[in-house]
Design a protein around this motif. Structure first.
Motif, PDB file in Angstrom:
ATOM      1  N   THR A  83      46.473  42.531  38.390  1.00 24.65           N
ATOM      2  CA  THR A  83      46.025  41.733  37.456  1.00 24.65           C
ATOM      3  C   THR A  83      44.838  40.626  37.739  1.00 24.65           C
ATOM      4  N   PRO A  84      45.147  40.176  38.967  1.00 24.05           N
ATOM      5  CA  PRO A  84      44.021  39.126  39.284  1.00 24.05           C
ATOM      6  C   PRO A  84      42.773  39.660  39.777  1.00 24.05           C
ATOM      7  N   LEU A  85      42.777  41.016  40.439  1.00 25.31           N
ATOM      8  CA  LEU A  85      41.820  41.730  40.609  1.00 25.31           C
ATOM      9  C   LEU A  85      41.152  42.290  39.466  1.00 25.31           C
ATOM     10  N   ARG A 133      40.897  40.996  36.331  1.00 24.96           N
ATOM     11  CA  ARG A 133      40.427  39.843  35.775  1.00 24.96           C
ATOM     12  C   ARG A 133      39.030  39.213  36.687  1.00 24.96           C
ATOM     13  N   ARG A 134      39.374  39.432  38.139  1.00 24.43           N
ATOM     14  CA  ARG A 134      38.103  39.064  38.883  1.00 24.43           C
ATOM     15  C   ARG A 134      37.022  39.986  38.868  1.00 24.43           C
ATOM     16  N   PHE A 135      37.193  41.040  38.814  1.00 30.20           N
ATOM     17  CA  PHE A 135      36.079  42.123  39.380  1.00 30.20           C
ATOM     18  C   PHE A 135      35.863  42.986  38.014  1.00 30.20           C
ATOM     19  N   ASP A 175      31.264  45.162  31.104  1.00 32.10           N
ATOM     20  CA  ASP A 175      32.213  44.113  30.395  1.00 32.10           C
ATOM     21  C   ASP A 175      33.309  44.801  29.862  1.00 32.10           C
ATOM     22  N   SER A 231      36.925  43.464  28.494  1.00 34.24           N
ATOM     23  CA  SER A 231      37.133  41.862  28.527  1.00 34.24           C
ATOM     24  C   SER A 231      37.977  41.109  27.792  1.00 34.24           C
ATOM     25  N   THR A 244      41.041  41.094  29.819  1.00 32.35           N
ATOM     26  CA  THR A 244      41.044  40.223  31.109  1.00 32.35           C
ATOM     27  C   THR A 244      40.733  38.898  30.855  1.00 32.35           C
ATOM     28  N   SER A 293      37.711  37.541  30.438  1.00 34.52           N
ATOM     29  CA  SER A 293      36.225  37.541  30.648  1.00 34.52           C
ATOM     30  C   SER A 293      35.301  37.325  29.331  1.00 34.52           C
TER      31      SER A 293
END
Length: 482
Positions: free
Chosen positions: A318-320, A322-324, A456, A459, A462, A464
């Protein structure tokens, strides 16, 4: 649905998915003992797997309509009950025809249990929480194919093949109790139109023929004429079904959801990726036992490396994303997955066990990340009123992709024989090594699909900020969707 209940419901559905997926594949290990017990040939046991998979494939498309018409909670709980009772009857079967009949009933329960359960989670989870919920839903598809040979071997060796089915009874009973407590009532559409019988007959027959044809392609020995004819008939029926679904006023499955680019790419590229990762648990045990001379236990334990990679990366998936973002992760990780296929092709008789496990661990990491990404982004831009039909279509595609994976693996292995000689590969492992090299093209084809995503894309799940915040969800043209 509250956040806590949503998480618990996702775990419940994941457990149901694990039972359904495991029962579709675990029989292959226990086939010799089952055949001896039922007084038939080991090859005859294959019909029990085919009956189950075909039943699941046929009934998945109707799962969304049933949930909307009768309520997701009612259909989900009845499906769990049916699957559990059928599992008990499978365990007590005294003949092959009796076992096949009960496997059909079990498949009917599985076909409704998993898609409807996933629909409950999708409808009850807010978009920002979808990544975490889907992470729970993807692990059974990653773990079950790896653990199936191990569990099947353990049950058969130390107990009886009947425990393959008996273990579902207490698990199913617990799942039924939890479903009644966790799944909210009222998830239905009061004005749901009647069942699209023409779409169901055409689509169900087409999907069944495709799944059966793929099973025949992977059979030993292959029945080329029957497999080719069945697959061609399935493709024709599916084409006729698509034509009807695009024209029907109230189609069983709304193919217009494929106009949403994220949904289209998730199912097209996701199917290729899912087919690719399905080949690994199929080919590796054959190579380890047939070419390297390993025992079944050693072969099964080596595959734990894949399982370890699946689990180890879960907290970081999940962090991956959200980050990329989805596009970058799916493109880079898809290419990395192709590299892991090449690594499997480089494994030889002299390769240290630590290196083998490390290669499989990396493969497990890549499988987990991409599968979570494809599953999540599929519903990122789907409107709530289309979630039901989109879920049924996506589940059907996943079922076909699994069958495609086994067929691709069998075809690659047969083509690898003459090709390995041409490139200078020698030894009993050469066909398997060449097959992995050929199959590396599948995740690369999935990368070609992932590139079509917008920067995007996804998004909304995520968190973002989108590149075009005021614009509608990206859709493909009608022409490219057809």
């Amino acid at each position: 649905m509250r956040a806590g209940n949503s998480r618990a419901a996702a775990l419940l559905v994941a457990g149901a998915f694990f039972m359904e997926f495991l029962d579709g594949t675990v029989i292959s290990t226990a086939a010799p003992d089952m055949a001896a017990s039922l007084h038939v040939r080991p090859v005859d046991i294959g019909v029990t797997m085919t009956a189950y998979l075909v039943t699941v494939a046929v009934l998945i498309p109707v799962s969304g309509w049933a949930a909307d018409r009768y309520g997701a909670r009612r259909v989900f709980t009845w499906a769990i009950g049916l699957f559990t009772v059928a599992s008990l009857l499978c365990a007590t079967a005294a003949s092959l025809p009796e076992l096949v009949a009960m496997r059909v009933v079990q498949g009917a329960g599985g076909a409704m249990m998993v898609p409807v359960g996933r629909l409950v989670v999708l409808r009850g989870t807010a978009k920002p929480d979808l990544l975490r919920a889907v992470a729970y839903l993807t692990w059974p598809g990653l773990v079950a194919p790896v653990l199936a040979p191990v569990l099947g071997g353990l049950f058969t060796t130390y107990a009886s093949w009947r425990w393959i089915f008996l273990v579902n009874v207490p698990l199913g009973a617990l799942a039924l109790v939890l479903a009644l407590r966790l799944i909210p009532d009222g998830l239905r559409e009061a004005d749901r139109p009647p069942l699209d019988l023409v779409g169901f007959v055409l689509g169900g027959s087409g999907v069944a023929a495709l799944v059966y044809g793929m099973e025949l392609l992977g059979a030993q020995p292959p029945e080329w004429a029957v497999a080719g004819g069945t697959t061609a008939a399935g493709a024709l029926l599916c084409a006729l079904a698509a034509r009807h679904l695009l024209r029907a006023r109230h189609p069983l499955i709304d193919l217009r959801t494929l106009r949403v680019r994220t949904f289209l790419v998730s199912n097209a590229g996701g199917a290729l990726f899912r087919a690719a990762i399905t080949t690994v648990p199929f080919l590796l045990p054959l190579m380890f036992q047939g070419a390297f001379g390993w025992s079944a236990a050693a072969s099964g334990l080596a595959l734990i490396g894949v399982f370890a990679g699946n689990i180890a990366v879960k907290p970081f998936t999940t962090p991956l994303l959200r980050r990329f973002g989805f596009r970058r992760v799916l493109v880079v990780n898809g290419a990395a997955t192709a590299v892991t296929f090449v690594l499997c092709g480089l494994i030889g008789t002299g390769t240290p066990m630590a290196a083998v496990v490390a290669a499989l661990f990396i493969g497990g990491v890549c499988r987990s990340i991409s599968l979570s990404g494809y599953t999540t982004i599929a519903f990122a831009d789907i409107e709530p009123d289309r979630t039901s039909t989109a879920n049924a279509l996506s589940s059907t595609v996943q079922q076909l992709a699994t069958g495609m994976g086994v067929a691709f693996a069998a075809l690659a292995l047969r083509a690898a024989g003459p090709l390995s000689s041409l490139v200078g590969l020698r030894g009993p492992a050469a066909p398997y090594q060449m097959a992995f090299m050929l199959l590396a093209l599948l995740p690369l084809a999935a990368v070609a699909e992932a590139v079509r995503l917008a920067p995007d894309a996804g998004s909304s799940v995520t968190g973002s900020p989108p590149v075009h915040p005021a614009g509608p969800p990206r859709r493909v043209s009608d022409r490219s969707a057809r």
